[in-house]
Design an enzyme around this catalytic site. Structure first.
Site, mmCIF file in Angstrom:
data_model
loop_
_atom_site.group_PDB
_atom_site.id
_atom_site.type_symbol
_atom_site.label_atom_id
_atom_site.label_comp_id
_atom_site.label_asym_id
_atom_site.label_seq_id
_atom_site.Cartn_x
_atom_site.Cartn_y
_atom_site.Cartn_z
ATOM 1 N N ARG A 46 -59.704 19.702 -54.481
ATOM 2 C CA ARG A 46 -58.311 19.062 -54.954
ATOM 3 C C ARG A 46 -57.614 19.548 -56.032
ATOM 4 N NH1 ARG A 46 -62.211 14.804 -54.293
ATOM 5 N NH2 ARG A 46 -62.115 14.104 -56.646
ATOM 6 N N LYS A 136 -44.330 4.822 -58.311
ATOM 7 C CA LYS A 136 -44.321 4.627 -56.855
ATOM 8 C C LYS A 136 -45.514 3.668 -56.470
ATOM 9 C CE LYS A 136 -46.097 6.148 -53.248
ATOM 10 N NZ LYS A 136 -46.767 6.978 -52.500
ATOM 11 N N GLU A 177 -41.389 1.959 -52.045
ATOM 12 C CA GLU A 177 -41.762 2.427 -50.634
ATOM 13 C C GLU A 177 -42.226 1.421 -49.516
ATOM 14 O OE1 GLU A 177 -44.663 5.810 -50.606
ATOM 15 O OE2 GLU A 177 -44.438 5.990 -48.754
ATOM 16 N N LYS A 219 -37.752 4.322 -50.730
ATOM 17 C CA LYS A 219 -38.306 5.300 -49.958
ATOM 18 C C LYS A 219 -38.804 4.805 -48.732
ATOM 19 C CE LYS A 219 -42.426 8.634 -50.066
ATOM 20 N NZ LYS A 219 -43.259 9.455 -50.751
HETATM 21 C C1 5MM Z 1 -46.698 7.450 -46.287
HETATM 22 O O1 5MM Z 1 -47.188 8.092 -47.406
HETATM 23 C C2 5MM Z 1 -46.181 8.652 -48.443
HETATM 24 C C3 5MM Z 1 -45.408 9.702 -47.767
HETATM 25 O O2 5MM Z 1 -46.180 10.668 -47.400
HETATM 26 P P1 5MM Z 1 -45.664 11.478 -45.918
HETATM 27 O O3 5MM Z 1 -44.172 12.110 -46.587
HETATM 28 O O4 5MM Z 1 -46.547 12.065 -45.544
HETATM 29 O O5 5MM Z 1 -45.340 10.126 -45.094
HETATM 30 C C4 5MM Z 1 -47.107 9.209 -49.550
HETATM 31 O O6 5MM Z 1 -46.491 9.508 -50.773
HETATM 32 C C5 5MM Z 1 -48.401 8.311 -49.743
HETATM 33 O O7 5MM Z 1 -48.048 7.197 -50.411
HETATM 34 C C6 5MM Z 1 -49.433 9.285 -50.803
HETATM 35 O O8 5MM Z 1 -49.854 10.215 -49.959
HETATM 36 C C7 5MM Z 1 -50.758 8.265 -51.219
HETATM 37 O O9 5MM Z 1 -51.292 7.680 -49.741
HETATM 38 P P2 5MM Z 1 -52.614 6.853 -49.953
HETATM 39 O O10 5MM Z 1 -53.036 6.644 -48.666
HETATM 40 O O11 5MM Z 1 -53.729 8.106 -50.493
HETATM 41 O O12 5MM Z 1 -52.543 5.789 -50.911
#
Ligand code: 5MM
Length: 364
Positions: A46, A136, A177, A219
């Site tokens: 990671r 966020k 978001e 978002k």
């Molecule tokens: C919807 O996910 C967010 C935007 O990513 P995409 O452009 O791929 O749709 C993304 O920022 C998301 O919130 C993060 O990856 C964190 O996700 P998890 O599921 O690990 O909390």
């Protein structure tokens, strides 16, 4: 005073067609993506993946801000600089995903509510002390024939608003978001109806909490048919419905709408963002002759993509150190494509991996 500073930061972050790179996948999401590609799901991998992203040459030309996951904040280059130092040196602002993920909504076992409000004020102060300028929080709503329930919409909107209020109190710009997810068989009209209902609720709760709308970033999802809907929609319909939904729900005080990609391929996400920006008078002098239904939109339309930027690159990298440069080229290319889409001048190039089926797209 703090609000003015936040407004200035938003301007800086989205200047010159720049956007946000979301690299805030929680460990479980990142690991799932690795496992799908045969990459060992370790902390070191990671770290290596995040190092690869953050050291992409010229990333700052199209990226004004990155969203980090807590683990990444404290990581550093192999025998090198701390990630936060790399960002500082490249004038890229950073923010943090501060929600703690999705939990089952009580009495509504098929639905989720985002957790993380407990102890949030203290965590925000820690991140502000480390130099974060934004935060966020993602709420995720699923569509089925009988969902979402009003309980799910209202509970998630309330949590988003309380997160936003706490962030502004700490001097951090909240990236709000509210995601209506693409998975499902629903048609585009149903996505528009649910997204409209959710966004109206979110802004009602933001107003109740007295969140300053001039100092948030929204978002949202684009308005799309479900991934398994038999009636897919063309670009123009998606652009028109998305803009119509946003005009109905998002106050003009909001400075920037930075879309999530939600599992769309990189090319489709750019194509659709491009089409929406072409409908904004500010981009009228573009070489594209097919402009119609122009109006001046009250907010900038930008991107805060994760998968639509990262997936082509991680497929190239696949954990092989010798492929680092090729993967960074893929990231840079997606960044430039999205910067062009912000200006309404994105044209998919022939060698582009067009709409390539992205396997690592499923997300809860
Ligand atoms: C919807 O996910 C967010 C935007 O990513 P995409 O452009 O791929 O749709 C993304 O920022 C998301 O919130 C993060 O990856 C964190 O996700 P998890 O599921 O690990 O909390």
């Amino acid at each position: 005073m703090l609000i003015n500073k936040m407004r200035t930061l938003i301007k800086v972050m989205f200047a010159d067609g720049k956007g946000i790179l979301a690299m805030d996948e929680s460990n479980s999401t990142c690991n799932e993506r690795f496992i799908e590609l045969g990459i060992p799901a370790t902390e070191e991998n990671r770290r290596a993946w995040r190092e690869l992203i953050l050291t992409t040459p010229n990333l700052h030309q199209g990226i004004g801000g990155v969203i980090l996951f807590d683990e990444t904040v404290y990581q550093q280059q192999h025998h090198g600089a701390a990630f936060l130092q790399i960002l500082r040196e490249n004038n890229i602002l950073f923010g943090i995903k501060v929600d703690k993920g999705l939990q089952s909504l009580a009495l509504h076992p098929s639905e989720k509510v985002t957790s993380g409000l407990d102890g949030l004020r203290a965590r925000l102060n820690t991140y502000a002390g480390l130099g974060a300028v934004f935060t966020k929080w993602r709420a995720a709503i699923s569509i089925t024939e009988s969902l979402p329930t009003l309980a799910c919409i209202e509970t998630n909107a309330d949590a988003l608003a309380r997160f936003a209020a706490l962030s502004q109190e700490a001097g951090l710009v909240p990236v709000v978001e509210p995601e209506v997810m693409m998975s499902g068989t629903h048609n585009i009209e149903r996505c528009q109806q649910v997204t409209t209902q959710f966004l109206l609720s979110v802004f009602r709760h933001l107003n109740q909490q007295e969140v300053v709308l001039e100092a948030i970033i929204l978002k949202p999802n684009m308005i799309l048919p479900g991934a398994d809907c038999s009636m897919q929609a063309d670009t123009d319909i998606i652009a028109n419905k998305t803009i119509a939904c946003l005009l109905e729900t998002v106050p003009a005080a909001v400075p920037v709408i930075a879309f999530l990609s939600g599992g769309q391929s990189g090319d489709l996400a750019s194509t659709r963002l491009n089409a929406m920006n072409l409908k904004d008078n500010r981009h009228a002098n573009t070489p594209d002759g097919s402009i119609n239904q122009q109006q001046t939109l009250p907010w900038q339309l930008a991107f805060s993509f994760s998968r639509a930027i990262q997936i082509p690159a991680i497929q190239v990298w696949s954990g092989v150190p010798e492929r680092k440069k090729a993967a960074q080229d893929a990231i840079y290319r997606r960044v430039c494509d999205n910067q062009r889409a912000r200006r309404g001048v994105y044209h998919q190039l022939p060698e582009s991996p067009v709409g390539r089926a992205v396997t690592a797209t499923q997300k809860q």
